[in-house]
Design an enzyme around this catalytic site. Structure first.
Site, PDB file in Angstrom:
ATOM      1  CG  ASN A   9      48.460 102.474 162.668  1.00  0.00           C
ATOM      2  OD1 ASN A   9      49.357 102.913 163.383  1.00  0.00           O
ATOM      3  ND2 ASN A   9      47.532 101.617 163.110  1.00  0.00           N
ATOM      4  CE  LYS A  11      48.828  98.299 162.659  1.00  0.00           C
ATOM      5  NZ  LYS A  11      48.186  97.015 162.540  1.00  0.00           N
ATOM      6  CD  GLU A  97      47.306  96.498 165.963  1.00  0.00           C
ATOM      7  OE1 GLU A  97      48.003  97.514 166.116  1.00  0.00           O
ATOM      8  OE2 GLU A  97      47.262  95.849 164.891  1.00  0.00           O
ATOM      9  CD  GLU A 167      42.014  99.708 160.764  1.00  0.00           C
ATOM     10  OE1 GLU A 167      42.853  99.782 159.868  1.00  0.00           O
ATOM     11  OE2 GLU A 167      42.299  99.735 161.974  1.00  0.00           O
ATOM     12  CB  SER A 212      45.504  92.643 154.787  1.00  0.00           C
ATOM     13  OG  SER A 212      45.911  91.971 155.973  1.00  0.00           O
TER      14      SER A 212
END
Ligand code: PGA
Length: 250
Positions: A9, A11, A97, A167, A212
């Site tokens: 990802n 982002k 997010e 996640e 992470s």
């Protein structure tokens, strides 16, 4: 039976030129990989460049979000047919997010999911609790609510098309990975919930871990029986670290 999937990802990183370079390096470094799937989710503006770069390879192009309507007056949004046209095979839905900063709810996750399942795209649906929710012992309930709301109305054929990504919000971008044991416990809870709703077909659903994921923890994570892959943020932006993650050794 469940083919491992490593998805990057990106982002809000990489211009089209930078994206092309990263995609090329991943493509070249992953030519030897045949027993697992690899997906990359660049920002919308770099989808075309990455699509061109990975054409003819086994790499899968993914998007980071999608709107539920096919077209219309929705300034700033991107639809399922647009993603299909851009060459996407997968799309991330409900990333934390988006939930945290852009008002995503289980109800909007569900609308996106329904639109995606009506197409040939495969959804990667994200779930996960915050630190506060974990510390107050609500992590199971929160994730079960996300599943119930986000997957509302899901049919058995739909179930077989979806990919889930657990996640924990406290592990995203913090360098604080969930231990393999904590992740496994949550993945097994999620699969148990799916079994309760759908029966044995829950065994077919891939559940990725995200938060992470790094070259030095991927092997341990992938050894867990219910972890079927990873959704990788920070560590997918450099070819070396992403390629090491792709080449995990279970
Ligand atoms: P991270 O992000 O690997 O940088 O923690 C993961 C994600 O948000 O998907």
């Amino acid at each position: 039976m469940r083919i491992p999937l490593i998805a990057g990802n990106w982002k809000m990183h990489k211009t089209a030129g930078d994206a092309r370079e990263l995609a090329r390096a991943v493509k070249e470094g992953a030519v030897d990989v045949s027993d697992r799937q690899i997906a990359m989710a660049p920002p919308f503006t770099a989808l075309a460049a990455v699509a061109e770069e990975i054409r003819g390879s086994r790499l899968i192009l993914a998007a980071q979000n999608v709107h539920w309507e096919q077209k219309g007056a929705f300034t700033g949004e991107i639809s399922v047919p647009m993603l299909e046209d851009a060459g996407c095979g997968m799309v991330i839905i409900g990333h934390s997010e988006r939930r945290q900063y852009f008002g995503e709810t289980d109800a909007t996750v569900n609308r996106r999911l329904r639109a995606v399942l009506a197409s040939r795209l495969q959804p990667i649906v994200c779930i996960g609790e915050t630190l506060e929710q974990r510390e107050s012992g609500k992590h199971h309930t929160v994730v079960q609510q996300q599943l119930a709301g986000g997957l509302d109305g899901l049919t058995r054929p739909g179930l077989l098309r979806i990919i889930l990504a657990y996640e924990p919000v406290w592990a995203i971008g913090t360098g604080r990975t969930a231990s393999p044991e904590i992740a496994q416990e949550m993945h097994s809870m999620v699969r148990g919930w799916l079994s309760g709703e759908f029966g044995d077909e829950a065994q077919e659903v891939r559940i990725l871990y995200g938060g992470s994921v790094k070259p030095d923890n991927i092997d341990d994570l992938m050894r867990q029986p219910d972890i079927d892959g990873a959704l990788v943020g920070g560590a997918c932006l450099e070819p070396d670290s992403f390629l090491r993650i792709i080449h995990f050794r279970p």
